[in-house]
Write a protein that holds these residues in place. Structure first.
Motif, mmCIF file in Angstrom:
data_model
loop_
_atom_site.group_PDB
_atom_site.id
_atom_site.type_symbol
_atom_site.label_atom_id
_atom_site.label_comp_id
_atom_site.label_asym_id
_atom_site.label_seq_id
_atom_site.Cartn_x
_atom_site.Cartn_y
_atom_site.Cartn_z
ATOM 1 N N GLY A 115 0.793 -1.226 0.000
ATOM 2 C CA GLY A 115 0.000 0.000 0.000
ATOM 3 C C GLY A 115 0.823 1.273 0.000
ATOM 4 N N ILE A 116 2.133 1.157 -0.040
ATOM 5 C CA ILE A 116 2.985 2.347 -0.062
ATOM 6 C C ILE A 116 2.871 3.050 -1.407
ATOM 7 C CG2 ILE A 116 5.386 3.132 0.027
ATOM 8 C CD1 ILE A 116 5.850 0.893 2.118
ATOM 9 N N LEU A 117 2.773 2.279 -2.476
ATOM 10 C CA LEU A 117 2.565 2.839 -3.816
ATOM 11 C C LEU A 117 1.147 2.510 -4.260
ATOM 12 C CD1 LEU A 117 5.898 1.868 -5.638
ATOM 13 C CD2 LEU A 117 5.376 3.937 -4.342
ATOM 14 N N SER A 118 0.522 3.466 -4.915
ATOM 15 C CA SER A 118 -0.841 3.251 -5.403
ATOM 16 C C SER A 118 -0.866 3.341 -6.923
ATOM 17 C CB SER A 118 -1.788 4.301 -4.811
ATOM 18 O OG SER A 118 -1.506 5.573 -5.356
ATOM 19 N N SER A 119 -2.024 3.121 -7.489
ATOM 20 C CA SER A 119 -2.160 3.163 -8.943
ATOM 21 C C SER A 119 -1.888 4.555 -9.493
ATOM 22 C CB SER A 119 -3.553 2.687 -9.359
ATOM 23 O OG SER A 119 -4.545 3.505 -8.770
ATOM 24 N N GLU A 141 3.327 -1.969 -16.820
ATOM 25 C CA GLU A 141 3.182 -3.403 -16.527
ATOM 26 C C GLU A 141 3.118 -3.692 -15.034
ATOM 27 O OE1 GLU A 141 7.692 -2.999 -17.535
ATOM 28 O OE2 GLU A 141 5.845 -2.121 -18.279
ATOM 29 N N LEU A 142 3.430 -2.688 -14.196
ATOM 30 C CA LEU A 142 3.322 -2.871 -12.745
ATOM 31 C C LEU A 142 1.861 -2.981 -12.295
ATOM 32 C CD1 LEU A 142 6.025 -0.333 -11.530
ATOM 33 C CD2 LEU A 142 6.212 -2.825 -11.618
ATOM 34 N N LYS A 143 0.962 -2.638 -13.192
ATOM 35 C CA LYS A 143 -0.472 -2.713 -12.874
ATOM 36 C C LYS A 143 -0.866 -4.113 -12.413
ATOM 37 C CE LYS A 143 -5.026 -2.006 -14.797
ATOM 38 N NZ LYS A 143 -5.828 -1.595 -15.922
#
Length: 188
Positions: free
Chosen positions: A38-42, A61-63
């Motif tokens: 949860g540190i990085l979001s969309s 592609e990290l999606k």
């Protein structure tokens, strides 16, 4: 002649933006951990070699590492704005609260209460009301899934917070303008 078939390591290194700073280079596995924790979001902007510009994580592609079972944040039109409207009128509400407290503490002596309020004896009440309402609103936004990371620290500067909030939610600036007007009226 022996050929080296190892991958170009730098093409697998990612960078991301946090608080206006470029963080990285880190591996895709580390990015996956940051996303899943949860540190990085969309909405986080990322970059790696081969991309022409920074992109939202959800556009790369990290999606694939984003947990689709987590609902997206509510949009501005679905956010309950009750607290922010109390905050918009907080300068006037705070002044009224100052008069009330001054009246109680001065034993009902209206002249003494008015004097103490005008001299700023109780101005911290209005400041505290503004800050408490800002924090309450920021907490409500977080519960709605809105990332307040970029403007949550602004709760101490209420007009900046209100402006940033309206901008982040794509709402009009009405509550920001109301707060400014109330603040000016409070000064008279």
């Amino acid at each position: 002649m022996e050929q080296d078939f190892t991958l170009d390591k730098s093409s697998n290194e990612w960078f991301y933006e946090k608080n206006g700073e470029r963080i990285g280079a880190i591996s895709e596995a580390e990015m996956q951990e940051l996303i899943q924790s949860g540190i990085l979001s969309s909405d986080t902007v990322v970059w790696k070699k081969g991309l022409t510009n920074w992109k939202k994580l959800e556009q790369t592609e990290l999606k694939q590492y984003i947990d689709d079972s987590v609902p997206p944040p509510l949009t501005g039109q679905h956010i309950n704005n009750t607290v922010v409207w109390f905050l918009a009128f907080a300068p006037i509400l705070g002044l009224m609260l100052e008069y009330f407290v001054a009246g109680v503490l001065s034993g009902g002596n209206v002249e003494l209460a008015a004097y103490k309020v005008q001299e700023g004896y109780y101005f911290l009440i209005t400041i505290a009301l503004n800050i408490v309402l800002s924090i309450m609103d920021a907490n409500r936004l977080e519960k709605a899934g809105i990332s307040t990371e970029k403007f949550k620290g602004m709760v101490w500067l209420v007009p900046v917070y209100l402006f940033q909030r309206a901008k982040a939610l794509n709402q009009n600036f009405a509550y920001f303008i109301v707060w400014i007007v109330c603040f000016i009226l409070m000064l008279y």
